[in-house]
Write a protein that holds these residues in place. Sequence first.
Motif, PDB file in Angstrom:
ATOM      1  N   THR A  97       5.748   0.731  -4.193  1.00 35.76           N
ATOM      2  CA  THR A  97       7.340   0.536  -4.174  1.00 35.76           C
ATOM      3  C   THR A  97       7.972   1.360  -4.400  1.00 35.76           C
ATOM      4  OG1 THR A  97       7.942  -1.463  -5.125  1.00 35.76           O
ATOM      5  CG2 THR A  97       7.137  -2.282  -3.067  1.00 35.76           C
ATOM      6  N   ALA A  98       8.409   1.346  -5.954  1.00 35.44           N
ATOM      7  CA  ALA A  98       9.430   3.013  -6.180  1.00 35.44           C
ATOM      8  C   ALA A  98       9.167   4.387  -5.202  1.00 35.44           C
ATOM      9  CB  ALA A  98       9.109   3.016  -7.918  1.00 35.44           C
ATOM     10  N   ILE A  99       7.971   4.635  -4.993  1.00 36.04           N
ATOM     11  CA  ILE A  99       7.240   6.208  -4.722  1.00 36.04           C
ATOM     12  C   ILE A  99       7.780   6.093  -3.058  1.00 36.04           C
ATOM     13  CG2 ILE A  99       5.309   7.627  -4.434  1.00 36.04           C
ATOM     14  CD1 ILE A  99       4.179   6.628  -6.546  1.00 36.04           C
ATOM     15  N   VAL A 100       7.306   4.671  -3.115  1.00 33.97           N
ATOM     16  CA  VAL A 100       7.762   5.463  -1.334  1.00 33.97           C
ATOM     17  C   VAL A 100       8.966   5.274  -0.722  1.00 33.97           C
ATOM     18  CG1 VAL A 100       7.523   3.315   0.983  1.00 33.97           C
ATOM     19  CG2 VAL A 100       5.244   3.821  -0.742  1.00 33.97           C
ATOM     20  N   THR A 101       9.647   4.369  -1.798  1.00 35.64           N
ATOM     21  CA  THR A 101      11.104   4.646  -1.457  1.00 35.64           C
ATOM     22  C   THR A 101      11.684   5.568  -1.542  1.00 35.64           C
ATOM     23  OG1 THR A 101      11.389   2.527  -2.792  1.00 35.64           O
ATOM     24  CG2 THR A 101      13.689   3.911  -2.315  1.00 35.64           C
ATOM     25  N   PHE A 102      10.927   6.345  -1.884  1.00 28.94           N
ATOM     26  CA  PHE A 102      11.924   7.907  -2.163  1.00 28.94           C
ATOM     27  C   PHE A 102      11.337   8.756  -0.721  1.00 28.94           C
ATOM     28  CE2 PHE A 102      12.499  12.220  -3.339  1.00 28.94           C
ATOM     29  CZ  PHE A 102      13.531  12.439  -4.857  1.00 28.94           C
ATOM     30  N   SER A 103      10.579   8.249  -0.584  1.00 23.89           N
ATOM     31  CA  SER A 103       9.485   9.443   0.657  1.00 23.89           C
ATOM     32  C   SER A 103      10.472   9.719   2.163  1.00 23.89           C
ATOM     33  CB  SER A 103       8.743   8.474   1.389  1.00 23.89           C
ATOM     34  OG  SER A 103       8.773   7.191   1.919  1.00 23.89           O
ATOM     35  N   ALA A 104      11.991   8.999   1.982  1.00 25.67           N
ATOM     36  CA  ALA A 104      13.049   8.878   3.776  1.00 25.67           C
ATOM     37  C   ALA A 104      14.368   9.476   2.545  1.00 25.67           C
ATOM     38  CB  ALA A 104      13.517   7.141   3.489  1.00 25.67           C
TER      39      ALA A 104
END
Lengths: 343, 178
Positions: A97-104
Amino acid sequence: MIDTVTQFLSDNLVLIVGAVKAAIIAVALLSSVPLLVWLERRLMGRFQVRLGPNRVGPFGLAQPFADAVKLLFKESIVQGSADKFLFFLAPAVVVFTAIVTFSAIPFGASFTLFGQEIGPHVANINVGLLFVFAISSMGIYGIVLAGLASNNKYSLMGGLRSSAQMISYELTLGLAALGVIIVSGSLNLVEIVEDQAVVPNIILQPLAFILFFTAGVAETNRAPFDLPEAEQELVAGFHTEYTGMKFAMFFMGEYINMITMSAMVTVLFLGGWNAYFFEFLVPPVIGPIIVFAAKVFLLLCVFIWLRSTFPRIRYDRLMTFGWKVMLPLAVLNLMVAGFFKVL
Amino acid sequence: MFDLAYQTIVVVIGITAILASFGVILCASPIYSALYLIGNMICLALLFLLYNAEFIAAVQIIVYAGAVMILFLFIIALLGAKKEEKTSSWEKPAAFAFVPVLFGELLMALTADAGRPALGQFTEELIASVGNAQAVGMELFSRHLIPFELASILLLAATVGVICLAKFPAKIGGRRTK
């Protein structure tokens, strides 16, 4: 053969560009974690009038890599009473979740490369702000599951405290961000940054900035809000039973969340990649990214500064502060922002 | 080609959602039931996303998968996650009889109005031009304003009720007990 390959490449260019960007950002985030740990230990050393790590490599720069090697080769212990599947799932959820959050999060102005317009973000989502909140709220599961799966009273207490704290401060975080949405009239993070080309939101919404940053520190479980891992009372809380790389993954998640939260503050309040008075110094393509990174770096230093300055606050005071001070202030800020918008 | 891939993704996510909901009722451990329910809600959010409803997908994850289910796990952790023991009761055959009835009703609802697809005024192009959140907001605050406000008052009343129940001790025989 070559023709079909080039045909396939040109047909699916969007997918390929997206995949390359996703890979670059994931690798950059993961490799910035050891550097951030090094920075934190060095700065904390200076704040506490000692040296910090300075033996391994120049300025102690090789210290985090030595630590990483140690963590990788440590024995992985899973106690017999633990729920194996959940025990392994929890750290994975935290890092994912930490990595995916940054994608936006957009971290630079878009530029043209080989005739393709490339925006420095994995996905320019129409409801980007909501996406960030949605995915980061899923990160709580990692901590709750770690507490539940360890089958240990301290871990359970840590997990419960953490989830209560994160739910409480998430409300303030969302309401403070709503003030920004009212000002800029968009949920799209790129549009929010472009809206701040003249005046950054920190000047229009100073109270929202303070609330958002404070709630952000609480959301990332950083000191002085690091209640879930209070060493004196909970012997480190939810990650008591974790060893080796699984233990390190919780810290990876925490540091990546710190970077994401700093980037969110930069996007929402500090004007993203706009340099304002120093616009003439900024080179064209790489410049906006450097400006953005500099703002994030500054905020990360503030995170570390807070940790080495404030003592941990008591649990009941944390809850009182969250519900009786932060939340009413956030609602008040929202009402004032709405009032001025209607005016 | 693309349409086939799109339909395949929709069907796969739909089947995953159904399997996850079976997991919710078939699991003995309440933690795993809750996790399957989270999986189900994420699948629903993905379906919303595939049907161009980004805003509703994000809200689905924030409200259901993020907030409601965290409280579920919270309660499970507080009460202790013990595995359920299998007991036979009269509810089971009743439930098995009830399921085909529900499916029958669903089929009737599908076939009764097959000629008229349930389409609103918002087409894909219109949503792309005004924006997703704006489309939902305009519908909510113009055509559905009164139901929306009524629902919010209901939720507020429920919140106040919960605080009253938890905060003030119940009166037994006209006396306040501690």
